[in-house]
Motif scaffolding. Sequence first.
Motif, PDB file in Angstrom:
ATOM      1  N   LEU A  97       0.838  -1.200   0.000  1.00 29.59           N
ATOM      2  CA  LEU A  97       0.000   0.000   0.000  1.00 29.59           C
ATOM      3  C   LEU A  97       0.876   1.253   0.000  1.00 29.59           C
ATOM      4  O   LEU A  97       0.623   2.202  -0.759  1.00 29.59           O
ATOM      5  N   VAL A  98       1.900   1.267   0.835  1.00 28.26           N
ATOM      6  CA  VAL A  98       2.784   2.436   0.933  1.00 28.26           C
ATOM      7  C   VAL A  98       3.498   2.696  -0.389  1.00 28.26           C
ATOM      8  O   VAL A  98       3.594   3.846  -0.846  1.00 28.26           O
ATOM      9  N   MET A  99       3.995   1.636  -1.027  1.00 27.18           N
ATOM     10  CA  MET A  99       4.687   1.824  -2.303  1.00 27.18           C
ATOM     11  C   MET A  99       3.732   2.338  -3.377  1.00 27.18           C
ATOM     12  O   MET A  99       4.106   3.171  -4.215  1.00 27.18           O
ATOM     13  N   GLY A 100       2.492   1.873  -3.341  1.00 30.03           N
ATOM     14  CA  GLY A 100       1.498   2.388  -4.275  1.00 30.03           C
ATOM     15  C   GLY A 100       1.224   3.858  -4.049  1.00 30.03           C
ATOM     16  O   GLY A 100       1.066   4.638  -5.001  1.00 30.03           O
ATOM     17  N   ILE A 101       1.184   4.280  -2.783  1.00 35.82           N
ATOM     18  CA  ILE A 101       0.948   5.689  -2.442  1.00 35.82           C
ATOM     19  C   ILE A 101       2.082   6.564  -2.973  1.00 35.82           C
ATOM     20  O   ILE A 101       1.845   7.644  -3.528  1.00 35.82           O
ATOM     21  N   VAL A 102       3.316   6.096  -2.807  1.00 34.66           N
ATOM     22  CA  VAL A 102       4.464   6.875  -3.294  1.00 34.66           C
ATOM     23  C   VAL A 102       4.418   7.017  -4.817  1.00 34.66           C
ATOM     24  O   VAL A 102       4.662   8.099  -5.359  1.00 34.66           O
ATOM     25  N   CYS A 103       4.096   5.930  -5.514  1.00 32.84           N
ATOM     26  CA  CYS A 103       3.975   6.004  -6.973  1.00 32.84           C
ATOM     27  C   CYS A 103       2.906   7.009  -7.382  1.00 32.84           C
ATOM     28  O   CYS A 103       3.086   7.784  -8.335  1.00 32.84           O
ATOM     29  N   MET A 104       1.797   7.016  -6.660  1.00 29.11           N
ATOM     30  CA  MET A 104       0.724   7.956  -6.976  1.00 29.11           C
ATOM     31  C   MET A 104       1.173   9.395  -6.747  1.00 29.11           C
ATOM     32  O   MET A 104       0.821  10.306  -7.504  1.00 29.11           O
ATOM     33  N   ALA A 105       1.963   9.611  -5.687  1.00 27.41           N
ATOM     34  CA  ALA A 105       2.459  10.957  -5.412  1.00 27.41           C
ATOM     35  C   ALA A 105       3.342  11.466  -6.542  1.00 27.41           C
ATOM     36  O   ALA A 105       3.370  12.663  -6.839  1.00 27.41           O
ATOM     37  N   MET A 106       4.046  10.547  -7.193  1.00 26.20           N
ATOM     38  CA  MET A 106       4.962  10.935  -8.268  1.00 26.20           C
ATOM     39  C   MET A 106       4.240  11.333  -9.553  1.00 26.20           C
ATOM     40  O   MET A 106       4.830  11.970 -10.420  1.00 26.20           O
ATOM     41  N   ILE A 107       2.980  10.944  -9.699  1.00 28.34           N
ATOM     42  CA  ILE A 107       2.233  11.352 -10.898  1.00 28.34           C
ATOM     43  C   ILE A 107       1.261  12.494 -10.617  1.00 28.34           C
ATOM     44  O   ILE A 107       0.587  12.984 -11.524  1.00 28.34           O
ATOM     45  N   ALA A 108       1.208  12.946  -9.366  1.00 28.60           N
ATOM     46  CA  ALA A 108       0.217  13.954  -8.972  1.00 28.60           C
ATOM     47  C   ALA A 108       0.399  15.273  -9.710  1.00 28.60           C
ATOM     48  O   ALA A 108      -0.568  15.930 -10.090  1.00 28.60           O
ATOM     49  N   ASN A 109       1.657  15.683  -9.906  1.00 29.35           N
ATOM     50  CA  ASN A 109       1.899  16.984 -10.531  1.00 29.35           C
ATOM     51  C   ASN A 109       1.457  17.045 -11.980  1.00 29.35           C
ATOM     52  O   ASN A 109       1.233  18.132 -12.515  1.00 29.35           O
ATOM     53  N   LEU A 110       1.332  15.893 -12.630  1.00 34.58           N
ATOM     54  CA  LEU A 110       0.875  15.903 -14.014  1.00 34.58           C
ATOM     55  C   LEU A 110      -0.508  16.522 -14.116  1.00 34.58           C
ATOM     56  O   LEU A 110      -0.855  17.144 -15.129  1.00 34.58           O
ATOM     57  N   GLN A 111      -1.304  16.369 -13.051  1.00 34.55           N
ATOM     58  CA  GLN A 111      -2.638  16.980 -13.037  1.00 34.55           C
ATOM     59  C   GLN A 111      -2.668  18.238 -12.178  1.00 34.55           C
ATOM     60  O   GLN A 111      -3.070  19.297 -12.634  1.00 34.55           O
ATOM     61  N   TYR A 112      -2.226  18.118 -10.923  1.00 36.45           N
ATOM     62  CA  TYR A 112      -2.440  19.206  -9.976  1.00 36.45           C
ATOM     63  C   TYR A 112      -1.384  20.302 -10.049  1.00 36.45           C
ATOM     64  O   TYR A 112      -1.595  21.405  -9.556  1.00 36.45           O
ATOM     65  N   GLY A 113      -0.228  20.004 -10.632  1.00 35.24           N
ATOM     66  CA  GLY A 113       0.767  21.047 -10.814  1.00 35.24           C
ATOM     67  C   GLY A 113       0.619  21.782 -12.131  1.00 35.24           C
ATOM     68  O   GLY A 113       1.258  22.819 -12.360  1.00 35.24           O
ATOM     69  N   TRP A 114      -0.255  21.261 -13.002  1.00 32.66           N
ATOM     70  CA  TRP A 114      -0.411  21.831 -14.340  1.00 32.66           C
ATOM     71  C   TRP A 114      -0.819  23.292 -14.320  1.00 32.66           C
ATOM     72  O   TRP A 114      -0.354  24.097 -15.141  1.00 32.66           O
ATOM     73  N   THR A 115      -1.697  23.667 -13.382  1.00 39.47           N
ATOM     74  CA  THR A 115      -2.232  25.032 -13.355  1.00 39.47           C
ATOM     75  C   THR A 115      -1.127  26.070 -13.227  1.00 39.47           C
ATOM     76  O   THR A 115      -1.269  27.204 -13.681  1.00 39.47           O
TER      77      THR A 115
ATOM     78  N   GLY B 250      -8.710   5.031  -0.568  1.00 42.11           N
ATOM     79  CA  GLY B 250      -8.541   6.435  -0.182  1.00 42.11           C
ATOM     80  C   GLY B 250      -7.095   6.793   0.085  1.00 42.11           C
ATOM     81  O   GLY B 250      -6.614   7.852  -0.329  1.00 42.11           O
ATOM     82  N   ALA B 251      -6.376   5.908   0.781  1.00 44.35           N
ATOM     83  CA  ALA B 251      -4.964   6.173   1.070  1.00 44.35           C
ATOM     84  C   ALA B 251      -4.140   6.192  -0.210  1.00 44.35           C
ATOM     85  O   ALA B 251      -3.253   7.034  -0.383  1.00 44.35           O
ATOM     86  N   THR B 252      -4.445   5.263  -1.121  1.00 40.24           N
ATOM     87  CA  THR B 252      -3.721   5.227  -2.398  1.00 40.24           C
ATOM     88  C   THR B 252      -4.025   6.477  -3.215  1.00 40.24           C
ATOM     89  O   THR B 252      -3.114   7.125  -3.754  1.00 40.24           O
ATOM     90  N   ALA B 253      -5.302   6.825  -3.307  1.00 37.27           N
ATOM     91  CA  ALA B 253      -5.686   8.028  -4.050  1.00 37.27           C
ATOM     92  C   ALA B 253      -5.154   9.287  -3.375  1.00 37.27           C
ATOM     93  O   ALA B 253      -4.943  10.304  -4.037  1.00 37.27           O
ATOM     94  N   ALA B 254      -4.909   9.226  -2.058  1.00 41.16           N
ATOM     95  CA  ALA B 254      -4.367  10.381  -1.343  1.00 41.16           C
ATOM     96  C   ALA B 254      -2.986  10.740  -1.865  1.00 41.16           C
ATOM     97  O   ALA B 254      -2.597  11.915  -1.880  1.00 41.16           O
ATOM     98  N   GLY B 255      -2.237   9.722  -2.284  1.00 39.38           N
ATOM     99  CA  GLY B 255      -0.936  10.004  -2.864  1.00 39.38           C
ATOM    100  C   GLY B 255      -1.060  10.893  -4.083  1.00 39.38           C
ATOM    101  O   GLY B 255      -0.270  11.813  -4.298  1.00 39.38           O
ATOM    102  N   PHE B 256      -2.094  10.633  -4.884  1.00 37.40           N
ATOM    103  CA  PHE B 256      -2.350  11.440  -6.083  1.00 37.40           C
ATOM    104  C   PHE B 256      -2.871  12.815  -5.696  1.00 37.40           C
ATOM    105  O   PHE B 256      -2.524  13.820  -6.317  1.00 37.40           O
ATOM    106  N   GLY B 257      -3.681  12.865  -4.652  1.00 35.74           N
ATOM    107  CA  GLY B 257      -4.260  14.141  -4.237  1.00 35.74           C
ATOM    108  C   GLY B 257      -3.282  15.039  -3.517  1.00 35.74           C
ATOM    109  O   GLY B 257      -3.238  16.250  -3.743  1.00 35.74           O
TER     110      GLY B 257
END
Length: 440
Positions: free
Chosen positions: A23-41, A147-154
């Motif tokens: 679960l933790v490794m999945g969260i970290v991977c999600m955090a690494m793709i977060a900026n593709l959406q949320y950093g775009w602005t 939710g925890a996994t998606a939190a990495g993306f959020g």
Amino acid sequence: MISSTDGAVTAAPLRTGFRWLQLVMGIVCMAMIANLQYGWTLFVDPIDHAHHWGRAAIQLAFTVFVVTETWLVPVEAWFVDKYGPRIVIMFGGVMIALSWILNSYADSLALLYTAAVIGGMGAGAVYGTCVGNALKWFPDRRGLAAGATAAGFGAGAALTIVPIATMIASSGYQHAFLTFGIGQGLIVFVLAFFIQPPRVSIPPKKKQLNLPQTKIDFTPPQVLRTPIFWVMYLVFVMVASGGLMTAAQIAPIAHDFKIADTPVTLAGFQMAALTFAISLDRIFDGFGRPFFGFVSDTIGREHTMFIAFGTAAVMLLTLSAYGHVPVVFVLATAVYFGVFGEIYSLFPATCGDTFGSKFATTNNGMLYTAKGTASLLVPLASVISTTYGWKAVFVVAVALNATAALMALFVIKPLRRSFILGKEAESAETATGNAKTETA
């Protein structure tokens, strides 16, 4: 990881604590793709200032990214079910790095859109795989795990918003794209070697009255033929459209409200309103996903949806009326994203509860394409705002969220329970009939 005699890789064994590591490794991977959406602005206006392509044309790249990210997830999920998560996540790491590298060199809209397609493919590969893997490892805590996994993306963008903004200001947006693109892709690629699915089926806990879970594993074609899937899909689109619009347009909105650079002080911290808002948005978004997932494991999916969607409508209404006030803008967007992000924990959990664990990655991937459908409304928001102002955009989003809240309680809840109970009764009748035939 264990290899069979023919060289194929089998799934990981079930060991105490091992699933939490996954679960933790999945969260970290999600955090690494977060900026593709949320950093775009953060890149929209710098790109426009450099090339004068116009916001609407630049934001089309965001839509292309989200559509590609979501609509290809079922295909990528099929590869996960067939070949395992490692190869798909490795592919994702390479693609997200390549995407931002291309963005750093993009001197035409065509190249910007091409980078968006590549980034969408990579992000979808990582997102769909990590969420699906979490659902398989945690059928007893689907809401919390998703939710925890998606939190990495959020929340993944929360730690990097300030560094990216600083780098854009000091070195230019091209350098920020290149540096963060390579770093994010490399981390995902390395972690891919260690992510594994469970080898055995993990039974969920005893069914709760407010948390019905099917005992049947429905195949993707069966899922697509069920009305409840399409009702959930519609509600997903209704809620996601407002959140994607706000995420993509928050910087232009702040600039149009003339508050982007206005200092705001909260809890002893002082930042420009836009930077403060984006940072808090990511924190609240990240916290809200596991929180509402946990709540839904306790009080039920639909009741949690009603609370979250209703709160989102109130916050959007507040932005419509008082968004020009810097402190209101910061706090209202933070609370809004805190309740918006739960769709990425509640819908995967609801999908797993309704259609089973065996094909959870693919089934959730099909539902996740609703985000891509919703993204088609993001450029429309720019058009409406140009003609009628941002207040009109917010009013439409308020109506969609309020309607979704009512549908969760009065449509999804009874329809989903009827579906689960009806299919289980049908399965029991079939089993009884087969037993009588064999006895005869």
